[in-house]
Design an enzyme around this catalytic site. Structure first.
Site, short mmCIF file in Angstrom:
data_model
loop_
_atom_site.label_atom_id
_atom_site.label_comp_id
_atom_site.label_asym_id
_atom_site.label_seq_id
_atom_site.Cartn_x
_atom_site.Cartn_y
_atom_site.Cartn_z
N TRP A 247 34.77 1.74 -21.89
CA TRP A 247 33.80 2.09 -22.93
C TRP A 247 33.58 3.61 -22.94
O TRP A 247 33.66 4.26 -23.98
CB TRP A 247 32.49 1.36 -22.63
CG TRP A 247 31.44 1.46 -23.67
CD1 TRP A 247 31.59 1.87 -24.97
CD2 TRP A 247 30.06 1.11 -23.50
NE1 TRP A 247 30.38 1.80 -25.62
CE2 TRP A 247 29.43 1.34 -24.75
CE3 TRP A 247 29.30 0.62 -22.43
CZ2 TRP A 247 28.06 1.09 -24.94
CZ3 TRP A 247 27.95 0.38 -22.63
CH2 TRP A 247 27.34 0.61 -23.86
N HIS B 199 38.87 6.25 -9.99
CA HIS B 199 37.97 5.32 -9.31
C HIS B 199 37.75 5.76 -7.86
O HIS B 199 37.08 5.05 -7.10
CB HIS B 199 38.55 3.90 -9.31
CG HIS B 199 38.50 3.21 -10.65
ND1 HIS B 199 37.43 3.32 -11.51
CD2 HIS B 199 39.39 2.38 -11.26
CE1 HIS B 199 37.66 2.59 -12.59
NE2 HIS B 199 38.85 2.03 -12.47
P1 PAP Z 1 38.06 -0.62 -15.49
O1 PAP Z 1 37.27 0.02 -14.41
O2 PAP Z 1 39.13 -1.51 -14.99
O3 PAP Z 1 38.53 0.37 -16.50
P2 PAP Z 1 35.74 -1.19 -17.01
O4 PAP Z 1 36.05 -0.77 -18.37
O5 PAP Z 1 34.93 -0.26 -16.17
O6 PAP Z 1 37.06 -1.61 -16.25
O7 PAP Z 1 34.93 -2.56 -17.03
C1 PAP Z 1 35.20 -3.59 -17.91
C2 PAP Z 1 33.84 -4.13 -18.34
O8 PAP Z 1 33.33 -3.31 -19.39
C3 PAP Z 1 33.93 -5.53 -18.89
O9 PAP Z 1 32.66 -6.12 -18.60
P3 PAP Z 1 32.45 -7.73 -18.50
O10 PAP Z 1 33.57 -8.25 -17.67
O11 PAP Z 1 31.12 -7.89 -17.87
O12 PAP Z 1 32.47 -8.21 -19.88
C4 PAP Z 1 34.10 -5.26 -20.38
O13 PAP Z 1 33.77 -6.35 -21.19
C5 PAP Z 1 33.15 -4.10 -20.56
N1 PAP Z 1 33.48 -3.30 -21.73
C6 PAP Z 1 34.71 -2.91 -22.17
N2 PAP Z 1 34.61 -2.20 -23.28
C7 PAP Z 1 33.30 -2.14 -23.60
C8 PAP Z 1 32.56 -1.54 -24.67
N3 PAP Z 1 33.18 -0.89 -25.64
N4 PAP Z 1 31.23 -1.68 -24.66
C9 PAP Z 1 30.59 -2.34 -23.69
N5 PAP Z 1 31.22 -2.93 -22.64
C10 PAP Z 1 32.56 -2.83 -22.60
#
Ligand code: PAP
Length: 336
Positions: free
Chosen positions: A80, A143
């Site tokens: 995000w 990370h």
């Molecule tokens: P990463 O560290 O592997 O890049 P990261 O993006 O930090 O992952 O985390 C993914 C989480 O952010 C997911 O949460 P959930 O499993 O609780 O649903 C994902 O849905 C959420 N996420 C991804 N994109 C967005 C967005 N645009 N707005 C809000 N939450 C988001």
């Protein structure tokens, strides 16, 4: 100082293997066959490749004063924030309908430094010399904990944007993300998924990839208090509650504040809309394919809810995590 360097010299395989032999190891419920190793106080997959990439990043990355580094523990809002940062910084570089976010997953626009940049195997990633050629400001993410980042990140004026998240939401998100990968690898009729309860215990003990979670958070939190011009610290929950003021502050922090005219024209709202989970999820580019050939692009967009984590655990487990959170954050002034 900006240094132009050639392709870095690879860390020899023998050196990596010797180092692995000296490191503490652990098994976890999710990664039992592929053990974890503890490097500089944090857990990583016990693969030569993974450690070699970290070493290469530590030894060869040269930060520029203008670099913007998005730091986070996995699953706290990285994707995000990548999209928000990219859209904010580049808002005048593309026509609205031609934003690269329509054609690229956020992870393809903001590279993860300790992943494959320095890896000669996954050569679909940009090579180190490509990083040197990128125009400023370069956007990256990591990370790694602050204490493991290469020295040039602290000695230059490059800025860090950090995002943290409620630990239960983070661990549930991490569990489902990793489960997806395991299922793809091993999933057959008789596949028995590792339990979320067991993973809770691993995470609670700090024994999950990139853990201990709270250590990662506290390092960046403390630095944000000591050097607010260096670290902009955010919480996923606050960003959800009030995205507009956060995106405004983020733009100011990275030196591209929104003008009054932009605010009047609703540019901030447009960025928030473009980067919403709903919008990103429905883009074709985020539905198919995999990042790094392993991580399904769509698995980065699951629910995106706040406070959902408690529904997966017993009241006793929630209470234990709350107590641990209080204990780990005691005296820091931070609450998550
Ligand atoms: P990463 O560290 O592997 O890049 P990261 O993006 O930090 O992952 O985390 C993914 C989480 O952010 C997911 O949460 P959930 O499993 O609780 O649903 C994902 O849905 C959420 N996420 C991804 N994109 C967005 C967005 N645009 N707005 C809000 N939450 C988001």
């Amino acid at each position: 100082m900006e240094k132009n360097h050639e392709e870095p010299i690879l860390v020899p395989e023998e050196e990596v293997q010797l180092l692995i032999q000296t490191l503490e190891k652990a098994s976890t419920s999710l990664i039992s066959t592929n053990k974890l190793i503890k490097y500089e106080g944090f857990w990583y997959p016990a693969s030569d490749e993974s450690l070699k990439n970290i070493l290469m990043f530590q030894r060869h990355f040269c930060a520029r004063d203008s670099d913007l580094i998005l730091a986070s523990h996995p699953k706290t809002g990285t994707t995000w924030l990548k999209s928000l940062l990219f859209a904010t910084v580049n808002r005048n570089n593309y026509l609205k309908h031609d934003n690269p976010l329509f054609k690229n997953h956020p992870h393809e626009l903001v590279y993860r430094l300790e992943n494959n940049i320095y890896d000669e195997v996954h050569n679909h990633y940009p090579r180190p010399h490509h990083l040197n050629e990128l125009p400023s400001p370069r956007l990256f993410n990591s990370h790694l904990p602050y204490s493991s980042l290469p020295e040039s990140i602290s000695t230059t004026k490059c800025r860090i944007l950090y995002i943290c998240r409620n630990p239960l939401d983070t661990l549930v998100s991490l569990y489902y993300f990793v489960l997806n990968i395991i299922k793809k690898k091993k999933g057959g009729e008789d596949f028995q998924p590792p339990s979320l309860e067991d993973f809770f215990e691993d995470f609670y003990d700090g024994r999950a990839i990139h853990g201990p979670y709270f250590d990662n958070v506290v390092e960046y939190w403390k630095l944000s208090l000591e050097q607010p011009q260096k670290v902009f610290f955010m919480k996923y929950e606050d960003l959800k509650k009030d995205p507009e003021s956060h995106v405004k502050k983020l733009a100011e922090f990275v030196g591209v504040p929104f003008t009054m005219e932009e605010e009047r024209e609703g540019v901030i709202q447009e960025i928030i809309e473009l980067c919403s989970i709903k919008k990103l999820k429905e883009l074709e580019v985020n539905k198919n394919g995999a990042i790094n050939k392993i991580f399904d692009k769509e698995s980065y967009f699951r629910k995106g809810n706040v406070g959902d984590g408690i529904h997966y655990f017993t009241p006793n487990m929630v209470e234990r995590m709350n107590k641990l959170t209080q204990q780990k954050l005691q005296g820091t002034g931070l609450s998550i």
